[in-house]
Scaffold this active site. Structure first.
Site, PDB file in Angstrom:
ATOM      1  N   HIS A 166     -15.397  -7.945 -11.598  1.00  0.00           N
ATOM      2  CA  HIS A 166     -16.369  -8.112 -10.519  1.00  0.00           C
ATOM      3  C   HIS A 166     -15.771  -8.909  -9.359  1.00  0.00           C
ATOM      4  O   HIS A 166     -15.041  -9.875  -9.595  1.00  0.00           O
ATOM      5  CB  HIS A 166     -17.610  -8.866 -11.023  1.00  0.00           C
ATOM      6  CG  HIS A 166     -18.427  -8.088 -11.985  1.00  0.00           C
ATOM      7  ND1 HIS A 166     -18.120  -8.019 -13.329  1.00  0.00           N
ATOM      8  CD2 HIS A 166     -19.540  -7.336 -11.817  1.00  0.00           C
ATOM      9  CE1 HIS A 166     -19.010  -7.261 -13.938  1.00  0.00           C
ATOM     10  NE2 HIS A 166     -19.883  -6.834 -13.041  1.00  0.00           N
ATOM     11  N   ASP A 215      10.623 -12.057  -6.450  1.00  0.00           N
ATOM     12  CA  ASP A 215      10.937 -11.263  -5.257  1.00  0.00           C
ATOM     13  C   ASP A 215      11.825 -12.024  -4.283  1.00  0.00           C
ATOM     14  O   ASP A 215      12.773 -11.466  -3.727  1.00  0.00           O
ATOM     15  CB  ASP A 215       9.647 -10.836  -4.558  1.00  0.00           C
ATOM     16  CG  ASP A 215       9.920 -10.095  -3.267  1.00  0.00           C
ATOM     17  OD1 ASP A 215      10.611  -9.057  -3.314  1.00  0.00           O
ATOM     18  OD2 ASP A 215       9.467 -10.561  -2.198  1.00  0.00           O
TER      19      ASP A 215
END
EC number: 4.6.1.17
Length: 158
Positions: free
Chosen positions: A76, A127
């Site tokens: 949600h 990264d």
């Protein structure tokens, strides 16, 4: 125990939380990234060409918590009250341990937001430093604590 994300026809559904009570919800998650000494030292000494690695990982972790419901189908959308991230330097093992604490007042918990925050923060470190060490490993992503809601408190076993 029946799965709550399946309807009577065994098809996926998003659980209806409309009748649940709004309570304070807190979740704490953690995870670790390990790397070689060259990559670790580059981060500590602020010598990574892509910029300040740990500060960027904190910002990415906050964004990860905010975007959780867009990436996990049955999660949600939740208004978050706060996301707090700490990164511990572990010099002996050339690793960093990232903790994310997420807080809200809602009808459902923020465990997934905390876990997503940790995952995205650690992936951001990977990264930014992969040019130095492609063999980095991310491990131990886990829920440490959660409080609030009908199921009560949870604390991971140490």
């Amino acid at each position: 125990m029946p799965l709550t994300h399946l309807n009577e026809e065994n098809q996926p559904k998003m659980v209806d939380i409309g009748d649940k009570e709004t309570t304070e919800r807190i979740a704490l998650a953690s995870g670790r990234i390990s790397m070689n000494k060259e990559a670790y030292d580059a981060i500590i000494n602020h010598c990574v060409k892509k910029g300040p690695v740990l500060q960027t990982a904190i910002i990415a972790g906050i964004m990860g918590a905010k975007k959780t419901s867009e990436l996990i189908p049955m999660c949600h959308p939740i208004m978050l009250n706060g996301v707090d991230i700490d990164i511990l330097e572990e010099k002996e093992t050339c690793s960093f341990k990232l903790y994310a604490r997420v807080k809200t007042q809602a009808k459902t918990g923020v465990e997934m937001e905390a876990l997503m925050s940790v995952s995205i923060g650690l992936l951001t470190i990977y990264d930014m430093v992969k040019a130095i060490d492609k063999s980095m490993t991310i491990s131990g992503v886990m829920l440490e604590h959660k409080s609030g809601g009908k199921s009560g408190d949870y604390n991971a076993k140490k």
